[in-house]
Write a protein that holds these residues in place. Structure first.
Motif, PDB file in Angstrom:
ATOM      1  N   THR A  11       0.839  -1.203   0.000  1.00 49.10           N
ATOM      2  CA  THR A  11       0.000   0.000   0.000  1.00 49.10           C
ATOM      3  C   THR A  11       0.872   1.250   0.000  1.00 49.10           C
ATOM      4  N   LEU A  12       1.868   1.270   0.857  1.00 46.68           N
ATOM      5  CA  LEU A  12       2.753   2.439   0.920  1.00 46.68           C
ATOM      6  C   LEU A  12       3.541   2.617  -0.374  1.00 46.68           C
ATOM      7  N   GLN A  13       4.017   1.533  -0.958  1.00 48.48           N
ATOM      8  CA  GLN A  13       4.750   1.625  -2.222  1.00 48.48           C
ATOM      9  C   GLN A  13       3.861   2.147  -3.337  1.00 48.48           C
ATOM     10  N   THR A  14       2.611   1.717  -3.348  1.00 49.19           N
ATOM     11  CA  THR A  14       1.677   2.177  -4.374  1.00 49.19           C
ATOM     12  C   THR A  14       1.437   3.675  -4.243  1.00 49.19           C
ATOM     13  N   ILE A  15       1.226   4.128  -3.034  1.00 54.37           N
ATOM     14  CA  ILE A  15       0.995   5.559  -2.797  1.00 54.37           C
ATOM     15  C   ILE A  15       2.248   6.363  -3.117  1.00 54.37           C
ATOM     16  N   GLU A  16       3.398   5.894  -2.656  1.00 56.21           N
ATOM     17  CA  GLU A  16       4.644   6.617  -2.887  1.00 56.21           C
ATOM     18  C   GLU A  16       5.024   6.668  -4.360  1.00 56.21           C
ATOM     19  N   SER A  17       4.510   5.737  -5.156  1.00 56.18           N
ATOM     20  CA  SER A  17       4.780   5.751  -6.589  1.00 56.18           C
ATOM     21  C   SER A  17       3.883   6.758  -7.316  1.00 56.18           C
ATOM     22  N   GLY A  18       2.921   7.340  -6.583  1.00 56.26           N
ATOM     23  CA  GLY A  18       2.061   8.359  -7.168  1.00 56.26           C
ATOM     24  C   GLY A  18       0.696   7.869  -7.582  1.00 56.26           C
ATOM     25  N   THR A  19       0.352   6.664  -7.206  1.00 57.38           N
ATOM     26  CA  THR A  19      -0.958   6.102  -7.524  1.00 57.38           C
ATOM     27  C   THR A  19      -1.790   6.095  -6.256  1.00 57.38           C
ATOM     28  N   MET A  20      -2.919   6.810  -6.294  1.00 54.07           N
ATOM     29  CA  MET A  20      -3.721   6.952  -5.072  1.00 54.07           C
ATOM     30  C   MET A  20      -5.133   7.402  -5.391  1.00 54.07           C
ATOM     31  N   THR A  21      -5.961   7.442  -4.356  1.00 51.44           N
ATOM     32  CA  THR A  21      -7.321   7.945  -4.495  1.00 51.44           C
ATOM     33  C   THR A  21      -7.305   9.469  -4.389  1.00 51.44           C
ATOM     34  N   LYS A  22      -8.410  10.083  -4.750  1.00 48.83           N
ATOM     35  CA  LYS A  22      -8.478  11.540  -4.797  1.00 48.83           C
ATOM     36  C   LYS A  22      -8.231  12.189  -3.438  1.00 48.83           C
ATOM     37  N   ASP A  23      -8.752  11.583  -2.369  1.00 54.01           N
ATOM     38  CA  ASP A  23      -8.558  12.165  -1.044  1.00 54.01           C
ATOM     39  C   ASP A  23      -7.081  12.235  -0.678  1.00 54.01           C
ATOM     40  N   LEU A  24      -6.323  11.228  -1.062  1.00 51.78           N
ATOM     41  CA  LEU A  24      -4.883  11.245  -0.801  1.00 51.78           C
ATOM     42  C   LEU A  24      -4.160  12.206  -1.739  1.00 51.78           C
ATOM     43  N   ALA A  25      -4.629  12.291  -2.971  1.00 52.49           N
ATOM     44  CA  ALA A  25      -4.007  13.189  -3.948  1.00 52.49           C
ATOM     45  C   ALA A  25      -4.119  14.651  -3.516  1.00 52.49           C
ATOM     46  N   LEU A  26      -5.193  14.977  -2.805  1.00 48.97           N
ATOM     47  CA  LEU A  26      -5.394  16.351  -2.360  1.00 48.97           C
ATOM     48  C   LEU A  26      -4.410  16.769  -1.272  1.00 48.97           C
ATOM     49  N   ILE A  27      -3.837  15.803  -0.558  1.00 52.50           N
ATOM     50  CA  ILE A  27      -2.950  16.160   0.547  1.00 52.50           C
ATOM     51  C   ILE A  27      -1.486  15.792   0.298  1.00 52.50           C
ATOM     52  N   THR A  28      -1.202  15.217  -0.860  1.00 54.17           N
ATOM     53  CA  THR A  28       0.172  14.808  -1.139  1.00 54.17           C
ATOM     54  C   THR A  28       0.999  15.969  -1.671  1.00 54.17           C
TER      55      THR A  28
END
Length: 52
Positions: A11-28
Protein backbone atom coordinates in the motif's frame (compact mmCIF):
# COMPACT_ATOMS: atom_id res chain seq x y z
CA UNK A 1 1.03 -11.10 10.53
CA UNK A 2 3.39 -11.60 7.59
CA UNK A 3 0.56 -10.95 5.14
CA UNK A 4 -0.46 -7.77 6.97
CA UNK A 5 3.12 -6.50 6.82
CA UNK A 6 3.34 -7.22 3.08
CA UNK A 7 -0.03 -5.55 2.49
CA UNK A 8 1.09 -2.45 4.37
CA UNK A 9 4.34 -2.33 2.39
CA UNK A 10 2.46 -2.75 -0.91
CA UNK A 11 0.00 0.00 0.00
CA UNK A 12 2.75 2.44 0.92
CA UNK A 13 4.75 1.62 -2.22
CA UNK A 14 1.68 2.18 -4.37
CA UNK A 15 1.00 5.56 -2.80
CA UNK A 16 4.64 6.62 -2.89
CA UNK A 17 4.78 5.75 -6.59
CA UNK A 18 2.06 8.36 -7.17
CA UNK A 19 -0.96 6.10 -7.52
CA UNK A 20 -3.72 6.95 -5.07
CA UNK A 21 -7.32 7.94 -4.49
CA UNK A 22 -8.48 11.54 -4.80
CA UNK A 23 -8.56 12.16 -1.04
CA UNK A 24 -4.88 11.24 -0.80
CA UNK A 25 -4.01 13.19 -3.95
CA UNK A 26 -5.39 16.35 -2.36
CA UNK A 27 -2.95 16.16 0.55
CA UNK A 28 0.17 14.81 -1.14
CA UNK A 29 3.22 16.83 -2.08
CA UNK A 30 4.03 14.54 -5.03
CA UNK A 31 3.97 16.25 -8.42
CA UNK A 32 2.78 13.57 -10.85
CA UNK A 33 -0.05 11.59 -9.32
CA UNK A 34 -2.47 9.15 -10.86
CA UNK A 35 -5.90 9.43 -9.27
CA UNK A 36 -7.91 6.22 -9.20
CA UNK A 37 -11.31 5.27 -7.85
CA UNK A 38 -11.31 2.97 -4.84
CA UNK A 39 -11.72 -0.25 -6.79
CA UNK A 40 -8.87 0.54 -9.18
CA UNK A 41 -6.69 1.65 -6.26
CA UNK A 42 -7.22 -1.69 -4.54
CA UNK A 43 -6.31 -3.44 -7.81
CA UNK A 44 -3.12 -1.36 -8.01
CA UNK A 45 -2.22 -2.38 -4.47
CA UNK A 46 -2.84 -6.01 -5.43
CA UNK A 47 -0.47 -5.68 -8.39
CA UNK A 48 2.21 -4.23 -6.12
CA UNK A 49 1.58 -6.92 -3.53
CA UNK A 50 1.98 -9.67 -6.11
CA UNK A 51 5.34 -8.22 -7.15
CA UNK A 52 6.74 -8.37 -3.60
Amino acid sequence: MEFADKLEKATLQTIESGTMTKDLALITELKDVTVLNTQDFIKAIRTTLESL
